[in-house]
Design an enzyme around this catalytic site. Structure first.
Site: not given
Length: 333
Positions: A8, A48, A191, A244
């Site tokens: 979540s 978040y 990366k 990315d």
């Protein structure tokens, strides 16, 4: 078609909202009751995304892991270090074969395996139809606001990749597909190491020239390492390679970049490593890739210096000096 999203946090919530926007039956499982209640009652994930982001009201969450029992697809939005334990947890609960969608970027911290390999190792064949990695240049903070994003559905079985591609694609979230599982998984993990280095440069007040050099030579390392493991060269010019790399090395949303920035500002990794409580995948990936490159004799100068800063207490300023004073060579090497 039911999708159960495990995790979540920011990425699990953002991808679940993409599915809900696409009218896919979706539920989020989370361990944190506060996050689950925030999603269900306030239609937010304040921890978040702050207080201003309102989620699709049809998005629901639960703390009951039994939500996976009747799922057709299970999306793992957990840190790489938790992939093994989560697979062990859900394996006995599944009532039918599922496609597992992995969105984590990293390696098993002990065995150094790619994450799709870990998933296949810890789930019974009778429960696992396929593993698809949904990866590429994407930050949850932008996906949750429905800003334009493109990613890759990576799987050797193109039929499974197409299914995932169709489930997630819409006007603002476009999914391509790729069958180079080895190259793509290594690209998106490595990366993060380069993003740490990019953040260090910014923390040490270096400029655009330095970052351009870092990203270019970093891509060379990513390609060199990935090809040595069996990845395809062209993958590193795609979304799970240079794509990315760009977003993670330049964006303020990137945890790896922000971690590197703190390390650069302090000219030491000590305080960061002692006080950090966030998932920064590049820290563990640097150790895995450094150790494997040493075993296989693969030249990885940037990765080596990042490793020394993180694990041997080398000053970032000294690491940069040593990189810049290496023996002069042709760019092709």
């Amino acid at each position: 078609m039911k999708v159960c999203v495990l995790g979540s946090g920011s990425w699990g919530t953002a991808l679940a909202q993409v599915l809900i926007d696409n009218h896919v039956d979706t539920i989020i499982w989370g361990k944190d009751e506060n996050e689950v209640n925030d999603i269900n009652l306030q239609h937010k994930n304040t921890k978040y995304f702050g207080d201003d982001v309102i989620l699709n009201e049809k998005l629901i969450a639960t703390t009951d892991i039994n939500c996976v029992r009747d799922a057709d697809l299970v999306l793992l939005a957990v840190p790489s270090i938790a992939i093994e334990s989560v697979c062990k947890m859900i394996n006995p609960l599944l009532e039918k074969q599922v496609i597992v969608i992995n969105v984590a970027k990293g390696f098993h911290p002990e065995t150094h395996e790619r994450l799709s390999v870990v998933i296949k190792r810890f789930m019974d064949q009778s429960k696992l139809k396929d593993v698809v990695s949904l990866i590429g240049p994407s930050h949850a903070e932008e996906v949750i606001q429905r800003l334009l994003t493109t990613v890759n559905a990576v799987c050797e079985n193109e039929e499974s990749a197409i299914l995932v591609q169709k489930l997630f694609s819409n006007d603002v979230f476009r999914v391509y597909r790729n069958t180079d599982v080895v190259g793509a998984e290594i690209g998106v993990a490595l990366k993060n190491v380069m993003a740490l280095a990019s953040g260090v440069l910014s923390g040490l007040d270096q400029g655009d020239n330095a970052r351009a050099a870092l990203m270019t030579r970093g891509l060379a390392e990513m390609s060199r390492y990935g090809i040595a493991q069996g990845g395809r060269p062209e993958t590193y010019l795609g979304l799970t390679g240079v794509g990315d790399l760009i977003v993670t090395c330049t964006s303020h949303h990137s945890r790896n970049f922000q971690a590197g920035y703190q390390i650069g500002k302090a000219n030491s990794a000590t305080d960061f490593l002692m006080n950090n409580h966030k998932t920064v995948e590049g820290v563990k990936a640097a150790k895995v890739v450094y150790e494997e490159a040493q075993k296989q004799g693969i030249e990885m100068p940037i990765t080596e210096e990042v490793y020394k800063v993180l694990y041997e207490d080398k000053k970032p300023s000294e690491a940069i000096r040593d990189l810049m004073s290496r023996e002069l060579k042709s760019e092709e090497n």
